[in-house]
Scaffold this motif. Structure first.
Motif, PDB file in Angstrom:
ATOM      1  N   THR A 125       0.830  -1.207   0.000  1.00 38.10           N
ATOM      2  CA  THR A 125       0.000   0.000   0.000  1.00 38.10           C
ATOM      3  C   THR A 125       0.862   1.254   0.000  1.00 38.10           C
ATOM      4  O   THR A 125       0.622   2.203  -0.771  1.00 38.10           O
ATOM      5  CB  THR A 125      -0.922  -0.010   1.224  1.00 38.10           C
ATOM      6  OG1 THR A 125      -1.666  -1.229   1.258  1.00 38.10           O
ATOM      7  CG2 THR A 125      -1.875   1.171   1.193  1.00 38.10           C
ATOM      8  N   ILE A 126       1.894   1.280   0.852  1.00 36.68           N
ATOM      9  CA  ILE A 126       2.785   2.452   0.930  1.00 36.68           C
ATOM     10  C   ILE A 126       3.501   2.644  -0.400  1.00 36.68           C
ATOM     11  O   ILE A 126       3.647   3.774  -0.896  1.00 36.68           O
ATOM     12  CB  ILE A 126       3.796   2.264   2.076  1.00 36.68           C
ATOM     13  CG1 ILE A 126       3.063   2.103   3.421  1.00 36.68           C
ATOM     14  CG2 ILE A 126       4.754   3.456   2.139  1.00 36.68           C
ATOM     15  CD1 ILE A 126       3.957   1.683   4.566  1.00 36.68           C
ATOM     16  N   LEU A 127       3.938   1.530  -1.016  1.00 41.46           N
ATOM     17  CA  LEU A 127       4.646   1.614  -2.288  1.00 41.46           C
ATOM     18  C   LEU A 127       3.753   2.212  -3.363  1.00 41.46           C
ATOM     19  O   LEU A 127       4.215   3.027  -4.181  1.00 41.46           O
ATOM     20  CB  LEU A 127       5.118   0.213  -2.701  1.00 41.46           C
ATOM     21  CG  LEU A 127       5.913   0.128  -4.008  1.00 41.46           C
ATOM     22  CD1 LEU A 127       7.204   0.944  -3.915  1.00 41.46           C
ATOM     23  CD2 LEU A 127       6.227  -1.326  -4.334  1.00 41.46           C
ATOM     24  N   ARG A 128       2.462   1.845  -3.368  1.00 43.36           N
ATOM     25  CA  ARG A 128       1.551   2.376  -4.372  1.00 43.36           C
ATOM     26  C   ARG A 128       1.311   3.873  -4.151  1.00 43.36           C
ATOM     27  O   ARG A 128       1.168   4.636  -5.109  1.00 43.36           O
ATOM     28  CB  ARG A 128       0.236   1.589  -4.341  1.00 43.36           C
ATOM     29  CG  ARG A 128       0.378   0.198  -4.910  1.00 43.36           C
ATOM     30  CD  ARG A 128      -0.909  -0.593  -4.876  1.00 43.36           C
ATOM     31  NE  ARG A 128      -0.724  -1.883  -5.542  1.00 43.36           N
ATOM     32  CZ  ARG A 128      -0.807  -2.074  -6.858  1.00 43.36           C
ATOM     33  NH1 ARG A 128      -1.082  -1.050  -7.645  1.00 43.36           N
ATOM     34  NH2 ARG A 128      -0.610  -3.251  -7.380  1.00 43.36           N
ATOM     35  N   VAL A 129       1.253   4.310  -2.912  1.00 45.78           N
ATOM     36  CA  VAL A 129       1.124   5.751  -2.646  1.00 45.78           C
ATOM     37  C   VAL A 129       2.342   6.495  -3.200  1.00 45.78           C
ATOM     38  O   VAL A 129       2.224   7.570  -3.799  1.00 45.78           O
ATOM     39  CB  VAL A 129       0.952   6.010  -1.150  1.00 45.78           C
ATOM     40  CG1 VAL A 129       0.978   7.516  -0.855  1.00 45.78           C
ATOM     41  CG2 VAL A 129      -0.367   5.414  -0.652  1.00 45.78           C
ATOM     42  N   LEU A 130       3.523   5.885  -3.016  1.00 43.01           N
ATOM     43  CA  LEU A 130       4.746   6.490  -3.554  1.00 43.01           C
ATOM     44  C   LEU A 130       4.706   6.524  -5.079  1.00 43.01           C
ATOM     45  O   LEU A 130       5.173   7.490  -5.706  1.00 43.01           O
ATOM     46  CB  LEU A 130       5.956   5.699  -3.079  1.00 43.01           C
ATOM     47  CG  LEU A 130       6.371   5.910  -1.608  1.00 43.01           C
ATOM     48  CD1 LEU A 130       7.434   4.900  -1.197  1.00 43.01           C
ATOM     49  CD2 LEU A 130       6.883   7.335  -1.392  1.00 43.01           C
ATOM     50  N   CYS A 131       4.192   5.477  -5.713  1.00 43.04           N
ATOM     51  CA  CYS A 131       4.129   5.428  -7.175  1.00 43.04           C
ATOM     52  C   CYS A 131       3.275   6.560  -7.744  1.00 43.04           C
ATOM     53  O   CYS A 131       3.516   7.033  -8.861  1.00 43.04           O
ATOM     54  CB  CYS A 131       3.588   4.082  -7.645  1.00 43.04           C
ATOM     55  SG  CYS A 131       4.743   2.716  -7.468  1.00 43.04           S
ATOM     56  N   TYR A 132       2.215   6.954  -7.009  1.00 44.56           N
ATOM     57  CA  TYR A 132       1.345   8.013  -7.499  1.00 44.56           C
ATOM     58  C   TYR A 132       1.629   9.374  -6.849  1.00 44.56           C
ATOM     59  O   TYR A 132       0.843  10.308  -6.986  1.00 44.56           O
ATOM     60  CB  TYR A 132      -0.127   7.619  -7.279  1.00 44.56           C
ATOM     61  CG  TYR A 132      -0.535   6.460  -8.164  1.00 44.56           C
ATOM     62  CD1 TYR A 132      -0.880   6.689  -9.488  1.00 44.56           C
ATOM     63  CD2 TYR A 132      -0.511   5.146  -7.694  1.00 44.56           C
ATOM     64  CE1 TYR A 132      -1.195   5.632 -10.315  1.00 44.56           C
ATOM     65  CE2 TYR A 132      -0.825   4.094  -8.522  1.00 44.56           C
ATOM     66  CZ  TYR A 132      -1.171   4.336  -9.834  1.00 44.56           C
ATOM     67  OH  TYR A 132      -1.485   3.287 -10.663  1.00 44.56           O
ATOM     68  N   ARG A 133       2.760   9.486  -6.136  1.00 45.21           N
ATOM     69  CA  ARG A 133       3.156  10.753  -5.528  1.00 45.21           C
ATOM     70  C   ARG A 133       3.866  11.606  -6.586  1.00 45.21           C
ATOM     71  O   ARG A 133       4.905  11.202  -7.132  1.00 45.21           O
ATOM     72  CB  ARG A 133       4.074  10.489  -4.322  1.00 45.21           C
ATOM     73  CG  ARG A 133       4.634  11.768  -3.651  1.00 45.21           C
ATOM     74  CD  ARG A 133       3.522  12.668  -3.110  1.00 45.21           C
ATOM     75  NE  ARG A 133       2.668  12.053  -2.118  1.00 45.21           N
ATOM     76  CZ  ARG A 133       2.939  11.993  -0.814  1.00 45.21           C
ATOM     77  NH1 ARG A 133       4.064  12.515  -0.357  1.00 45.21           N
ATOM     78  NH2 ARG A 133       2.106  11.416   0.002  1.00 45.21           N
ATOM     79  N   TYR A 134       3.266  12.763  -6.866  1.00 46.90           N
ATOM     80  CA  TYR A 134       3.875  13.681  -7.853  1.00 46.90           C
ATOM     81  C   TYR A 134       4.993  14.455  -7.148  1.00 46.90           C
ATOM     82  O   TYR A 134       4.800  15.575  -6.665  1.00 46.90           O
ATOM     83  CB  TYR A 134       2.803  14.629  -8.390  1.00 46.90           C
ATOM     84  CG  TYR A 134       3.259  15.479  -9.547  1.00 46.90           C
ATOM     85  CD1 TYR A 134       3.588  14.883 -10.767  1.00 46.90           C
ATOM     86  CD2 TYR A 134       3.352  16.867  -9.415  1.00 46.90           C
ATOM     87  CE1 TYR A 134       4.003  15.658 -11.828  1.00 46.90           C
ATOM     88  CE2 TYR A 134       3.771  17.641 -10.482  1.00 46.90           C
ATOM     89  CZ  TYR A 134       4.098  17.026 -11.691  1.00 46.90           C
ATOM     90  OH  TYR A 134       4.520  17.808 -12.736  1.00 46.90           O
TER      91      TYR A 134
END
Length: 803
Positions: A776-785
């Motif tokens: 979950t944390i990794l996916r938030v990072l993937c969509y962090r501009y």
């Protein structure tokens, strides 16, 4: 004194009123002399005996011309000489005795005529002067060569013969014959004279023949008016048979048997023969009783008649026959059981379908068998072996098993037809919400009506074992209801078929022109989402049809409860009508499969429908639009409008419990879709720290849709469903460095210490999205501009900027 000779010498024609009568009288005396001296002499004659030849010539001449009377006449002197010479012969040589009437069996014929003097010539009863007559009879014994044994035998026959000729109504004669025969039984044990034995066999054979003719059909012979004579006749018949057996045993030692076995064998023969005859008569009577006004099957009528016959046998005849056979009742009921069993077997040949006639016959057979067995059991209590030998002669009819088999066939036939109907009806079912006011499938209503009719028909079957078979019926109907439910829900897929697959991870391109104002929204939409969505509705049922299906399953689930209650009530009523004891609790009446299938089907359909609506019907406002090109540009309002419209459709078709189930599933699916946009929205989506507040506000509005200002779902239910989203939203407002550190800590805790160059990649699909889950944390990072996030993802995992 030679009486016939004296009569011939002393009588004259003038003593008779008619010359012809004199000639007849003279001829009779000559016949007596012929019988006693020539045909049946005490001492056998030689062929050359001159006196015998002379007497024959005299008698022969007398046929043509009557004998001249007078002692001095030559013809009379010739007769006297020949007769006296023949009568004077003796076994011991010279003797003064005359043997003219003691030759066998001439002497017995004469004595039998004399014995008739013991009986009244008008009514055949024993005369009052019997003692004086007996005294006179004994005086003839010397002349006729009669002894006490021969007298006993002749008198027994006379008593028995007079009883028979008196229409068997004089019980005193029968009793006297019975007592006299007991004397003969004792005499016969010591009998050595072959002539006596021959007479004994002849007389007893006649007695036995007469008695057996009546005892072999004693149901025809004896009734209430003459039953008192039966015991005496049986006694005489059995006694005669025992004497004959002893004589045969003496002459044929190989045929010796125990007397008890012979007597019992005789009684068994009487019982079986008489009941076979009576059974055949009842069969004919049963045929006559059946008519258009009385359409009862012949065997059902016969079973009742045979039951009455068995009771009559037990109460009237068996008490008499038990004197010689302790199991007389048992023999009788085994015979009747066998006779009816043979008819029942023929009746059942080729009968494979349940009919009222068959049920009536089998029920009657079962009732008859229980009655016969009860009589037999009572009788067997007195037996040495418990009646095992007779019990083996009563193989059970198994009427209940036969009824059960036919009823099960009846059930199967109807269940199979119902299954065929279900297949045809579901192929034609349109799931139209306007088909009826309740908005459920007409086929379900018709199916439940047919199930109800089958239940009614079952409890109207003329059987006594509804409680035993009802579980088989309900199990079959339960299977059909389950089959309908499984077929109904099979064509609409499941939650997994409606939920899109998660895409591979990418990183944001911070230098891209994703957020340039000159790029029009439709250009961004045309890029599509990474979750494989398609605009508009997917193939298959629309929402209204899916709602009808859920309604239908809930309707079936409700009606199954009513079916169960009805079956239990019918079962209690059935038992009350049969034995007055309706105590069955109906524990064996279950519809577990259909109820579980309905419950599971409603859940599956709600989940599948909800996911279809969210990920297929509303994909154009969720997967293809929400937050595409920036959180502020495409917010949640279009999705809310579509969901509000969807809720209106659902509420218009569905009511109460199934509606709440579907709305709850829709809520969970929309929350899952919201998270899917945030964590797997594809390269057209990217979020900054400032977007977190917008997203939280949008989710609050999404929650508010289902709460509906207190008129919607309960707060507790909405809070529980939104807990996963609430746990992820704080990550969106967490700075990038903190997220990276948090990710490293989480991955280390889950998968161990990383190598110097890289961290292990977390599982692609977590069991549940969570703030502590590395995926979950990794996916938030993937969509962090954010520059830092992009560098970390490129360095650690070499994620591309696009698929």
């Amino acid at each position: 004194m030679i009486l016939p000779l004296e009569f011939l010498q002393r009588s004259k024609a003038s003593d008779f009123p008619d010359p012809h009568e004199y000639e007849a009288w003279q001829f009779r005396n000559l016949k007596l002399l012929e019988a006693g001296l020539l045909v049946h002499p005490l001492i056998p004659l030689s062929k050359s005996d001159i006196d015998a030849q002379t007497l024959r010539e005299i008698i022969s001449r007398a046929y043509d011309k009557s004998l001249q009377n007078g002692k001095n006449l030559e013809s009379m002197q010739e007769l006297c000489s020949a007769v006296k010479s023949l009568a004077g012969r003796s076994l011991g040589g010279s003797s003064d005795e005359c043997h003219w009437a003691d030759g066998f069996p001439f002497n017995l014929h004469i004595y039998q005529m004399l014995v008739e003097a013991c009986f009244d010539s008008e009514n055949g009863t024993v005369v009052d002067e019997i003692d004086e007559v007996m005294g006179l009879l004994k005086k003839t014994w010397v002349i006729l060569g009669i002894n006490q044994m021969l007298h006993n035998l002749c008198f027994t026959w006379a008593l028995f013969n007079h009883f028979v000729t008196s229409d068997q109504v004089d019980i005193e004669l029968l009793s006297a014959a019975e007592n006299q025969l007991n004397v003969v039984v004792k005499d016969a044990k010591n009998a050595e004279d072959p002539d006596y034995c021959d007479v004994l066999i002849s007389i007893l054979s006649s007695i036995t023949g007469w008695t057996e003719k009546r005892l072999l059909a004693y149901h025809e012979t004896f009734n209430a008016s003459n039953i008192v004579s039966m015991q005496g006749i049986v006694t005489i018949g059995v006694s005669a048979a025992k004497i004959l057996l002893e004589d045969i045993s003496q002459k044929h030692p190989g045929k010796r048997k125990q007397k008890t076995d012979v007597v019992r064998g005789k009684i068994e023969t009487y019982i079986r023969s008489s009941l076979h005859t009576a059974f055949a008569q009842r069969m004919d009577e049963a045929d006559l009783k059946r008519s258009s006004r009385n359409p009862v099957p012949v065997l059902a009528i016969l079973a009742k008649d045979i039951s009455d016959l068995a009771s009559k046998e037990k109460n009237i005849y068996s008490p008499i026959l038990k004197k010689w056979h302790p199991l007389a009742s048992g023999v009788a009921v085994t015979t009747l059981h066998s006779c009816f069993g043979n008819e029942l077997k023929q009746f059942m040949v080729g009968r494979t379908k349940f009919t009222p006639d068959t049920a009536q016959v089998l029920n009657a057979a079962d009732k008859l068998e229980k009655n016969l067995v009860n009589i037999a059991v009572e009788d067997f209590l007195d037996s040495d072996d418990g009646g095992k030998s007779l019990i083996r002669q009563m193989p059970p009819y198994e009427a209940e098993n036969a009824i059960a088999a036919l009823v099960k066939g009846w059930m199967k036939e109807r269940v199979d037809k119902l299954k065929e109907w279900v297949d045809q009806s579901l192929q034609q079912e349109t799931w139209n919400p306007k088909a009826n006011r309740q908005s459920f499938a007409p086929s379900s209503m018709e199916m439940l009506r047919m199930v109800d009719e089958i239940l009614d028909a079952f409890f109207q079957l003329p059987i006594s074992m509804h409680s035993t078979l009802v579980s088989d019926l309900t199990a079959g109907l339960d299977g059909i209801l389950q089959y309908y439910v499984s077929k109904a829900k099979a064509c609409h897929g499941t939650q997994s078929t409606a939920t899109p697959q998660l895409p591979h991870l990418t990183r944001c391109d911070v230098g891209s022109k994703l957020f340039k104002k000159k790029e029009k929204p439709h250009a961004l939409l045309n890029r599509g989402s990474q979750v494989g969505s398609s605009a508009g509705k997917s193939e298959g049922c629309d929402l209204s049809e899916l709602c009808v299906q859920i309604n239908t399953l809930h309707y079936i689930q409700t009606e199954v409860e009513n079916l169960k209650k009805k079956a239990k009530k019918c079962l209690r009523n059935s038992e009350l009508s049969q034995d007055g004891n309706g105590t069955t609790d109906g524990m064996n009446i279950r519809f577990e499969l259909s109820q579980a299938s309905c419950q599971d089907g409603i859940r599956q359909l709600c989940d599948a429908t909800a996911h279809k609506v969210v990920f297929s019907y509303l994909s154009h406002v969720l997967l293809d639009m929400l937050y595409v090109g920036g959180a502020a540009s495409n917010r949640v309002e279009p999705l809310l409008r579509e969901l509000h419209s969807t809720l209106g459709v659902i509420s218009g078709i569905m009511r109460n419990e199934p509606r709440d189930h579907l709305i709850t599933a829709l809520m969970k699916a929309s929350f899952d879709g919201f998270l899917l946009v945030l964590l797997a929205g594809g390269p057209t989506r990217a979020f900054t720290l400032q977007d977190a507040q917008i997203i939280e506000n949008d989710f609050r509005a999404l929650r508010g849709l289902y709460l509906a200002n207190g008129d919607g779902l309960p707060h507790e239910l909405v809070d529980k469903a939104s807990s996963e989203v609430k746990s992820v939203l704080p990550l969106l407002r967490t700075d990038t460095e903190s997220l990276i550190q948090r990710f490293k800590q989480a991955i280390t805790e889950r998968q161990g210490s990383p190598t110097k160059s890289s961290f292990p990649k977390p599982p692609r699909v977590p069991a549940q999205w969570s703030a502590n889950d590395p995926n979950t944390i990794l996916r938030v990072l993937c969509y962090r501009y954010d520059e830092a996030a992009t560098k970390f993802l490129k360095k650690t995992y070499k994620f591309p900027k696009k698929l």
